[in-house]
Write a protein that holds these residues in place. Structure first.
Motif, mmCIF file in Angstrom:
data_model
loop_
_atom_site.group_PDB
_atom_site.id
_atom_site.type_symbol
_atom_site.label_atom_id
_atom_site.label_comp_id
_atom_site.label_asym_id
_atom_site.label_seq_id
_atom_site.Cartn_x
_atom_site.Cartn_y
_atom_site.Cartn_z
ATOM 1 N N VAL A 106 0.013 -11.366 6.734
ATOM 2 C CA VAL A 106 1.461 -11.253 6.625
ATOM 3 C C VAL A 106 2.043 -12.521 7.238
ATOM 4 C CG1 VAL A 106 3.522 -9.984 7.306
ATOM 5 C CG2 VAL A 106 1.427 -8.739 6.735
ATOM 6 N N LEU A 143 7.878 -8.647 1.378
ATOM 7 C CA LEU A 143 7.987 -7.467 2.229
ATOM 8 C C LEU A 143 9.401 -7.232 2.739
ATOM 9 C CD1 LEU A 143 4.728 -7.837 4.352
ATOM 10 C CD2 LEU A 143 5.069 -6.561 2.235
ATOM 11 N N SER A 153 9.438 -12.263 4.984
ATOM 12 C CA SER A 153 8.093 -11.801 5.277
ATOM 13 C C SER A 153 7.335 -11.580 3.968
ATOM 14 C CB SER A 153 8.142 -10.499 6.082
ATOM 15 O OG SER A 153 6.851 -10.059 6.431
ATOM 16 N N LEU A 155 3.379 -10.748 2.175
ATOM 17 C CA LEU A 155 1.965 -10.404 2.279
ATOM 18 C C LEU A 155 1.202 -11.370 1.386
ATOM 19 C CD1 LEU A 155 -0.282 -8.500 3.306
ATOM 20 C CD2 LEU A 155 0.122 -7.096 1.281
ATOM 21 N N VAL A 219 2.423 -0.715 3.354
ATOM 22 C CA VAL A 219 2.101 -2.145 3.461
ATOM 23 C C VAL A 219 1.057 -2.358 4.544
ATOM 24 C CG1 VAL A 219 3.012 -4.435 4.015
ATOM 25 C CG2 VAL A 219 4.406 -2.821 2.699
ATOM 26 N N ARG A 221 -0.461 -3.963 7.488
ATOM 27 C CA ARG A 221 0.071 -4.800 8.546
ATOM 28 C C ARG A 221 -1.008 -5.406 9.435
ATOM 29 N NH1 ARG A 221 5.260 -6.434 7.701
ATOM 30 N NH2 ARG A 221 6.522 -4.701 6.902
#
Length: 365
Positions: A106, A143, A153, A155, A219, A221
């Motif tokens: 991320v 994200l 942000s 991914l 998602v 993380r």
């Protein structure tokens, strides 16, 4: 071939013979097995047509349960065999790529403009990917944004192009057409995690390693991998009981963590193998909770090695959290009489079900 365990496992039983028209085949090629799931859209519902699992050890001349390193031609042969045994008929394939062939992070991109991200991401990616970008295929998912910090942000995923080319060769060699592919963790998320799951952890027990995925609102993380595998456990049984690996594999599948009654040393050794890996994952999970000021709701067990008897209770005690097995077949329709069989096999098929669902969803778009 003299192997103590069946070469073909979990072949579908009594499912209506599929036509192949409008169907999609999800393929999950692991280190010790290959799994397929065929689904179709039936009156708006993803519907199971067939599924199957094939042991890869015999294709490399090793015992069932051992990890393999097969060339494309042998993998193609195995894929053709499992398709035939499972009576799969679809020629449209979605396949999952192994997690260890990719990098996932991320990252924060210093812009709020989505159009600029495409040009800026390769520059940012060099900070996180320890190989030349010419050797990988990049992909990303937005994200969210932080207007105060003026960042987006993302991914970021990068997969070795060499691995993708090998899988494409296997698919073509079997006379199939590749529609989509993705990293296996995203397939698992699609088939396991539900909209009600706020923050959960997936423990994926594979043939070569065990991986922890911490997932917030769908998602990924945080990820972490340890050298704990089904092969390690079988080797521990073989060592403690002084038996061949093939016999140890049978003992593992039959008796689980408890080993054989009266064999205290065997049980002790198995627990030691598990504890070494799971203690590290417990530390990673606890630190994440502390750093992010949140609590993980539950742990979901997935992967073929997670079917070790007693593992759910052991993990529950180790992590002091609710633990449940993945049930990917709950995301598809199937005959009611298969419920018990599919729930038992579910953790092994999370990736295959998820990537098949990806193909079905992509066809709708």
């Amino acid at each position: 071939m003299a192997f103590g365990l069946p070469l073909f496992k979990n072949i579908k039983k009594d499912i209506t013979a599929p036509s192949g028209k409008g169907s999609f085949l999800g393929v999950d090629i692991g280190s010790s097995t290959i799994k397929i799931v065929q689904i179709k859209n039936e009156k708006g519902l993803p519907t199971l047509e067939t599924y199957g699992e094939l042991q890869l050890g015999p294709y490399e001349g090793v015992e069932i349960g051992r990890n393999t390193h097969l060339q494309s031609a042998r993998l193609t042969e195995a894929l053709i065999d499992i398709i035939r045994e499972a009576t799969a008929t679809s020629t449209t394939v979605a396949y999952a790529l192994p997690y260890n062939s990719s990098f996932t992070n991320v990252v924060s991109i210093p812009t709020l403009d989505e159009e600029k991200i495409t040009s800026m991401l390769p520059i940012e990616a060099r900070k996180y990917i320890p190989v030349s970008l010419s050797k990988v295929a990049l992909d990303w998912v937005l994200l969210g944004t932080n207007k105060q910090l003026v960042t987006t942000s993302v991914l970021l995923t990068a997969t070795y192009t060499q691995v993708i080319e090998k899988y494409e060769e296997v698919i073509r060699g079997a006379g199939l057409t590749s529609q989509v592919h993705e990293i296996e963790v995203f397939s698992s998320l699609r088939s396991i995690v539900s909209p009600e799951d706020d923050v959960v952890a997936l423990l994926d027990f594979g043939g070569s390693s065990t991986r922890l995925y911490i997932v917030e609102k769908g998602v990924v993380r945080k990820t972490h991998s340890v050298l704990l595998s089904g092969v390690d456990i079988s080797n521990a049984f073989a060592q403690s009981l002084n038996i061949e690996f093939s016999h140890a594999e049978e003992v593992k599948r039959t008796h689980g963590i408890s080993g054989i009654a009266g064999e205290a040393e065997a049980q002790k050794l198995i627990v030691q193998v598990l504890e070494r890996g799971l203690r590290e994952l417990h530390t990673v999970l606890s630190r994440y909770e502390a750093d992010e000021s949140l609590q993980i709701q539950k742990i979901i067990l997935t992967g073929g090695a997670s079917l070790l008897k007693g593992l759910d209770m052991y993990t529950r005690d180790m992590f002091s959290r609710n633990v449940e097995y993945a049930q990917p077949f709950d995301k598809v329709a199937y005959p009611a009489f298969l419920t018990d069989v599919l729930h038992e096999a579910g953790p092994s098929f999370a990736v295959a079900v998820g990537v098949a669902l990806h193909a079905l969803q992509s066809a709708k778009n």
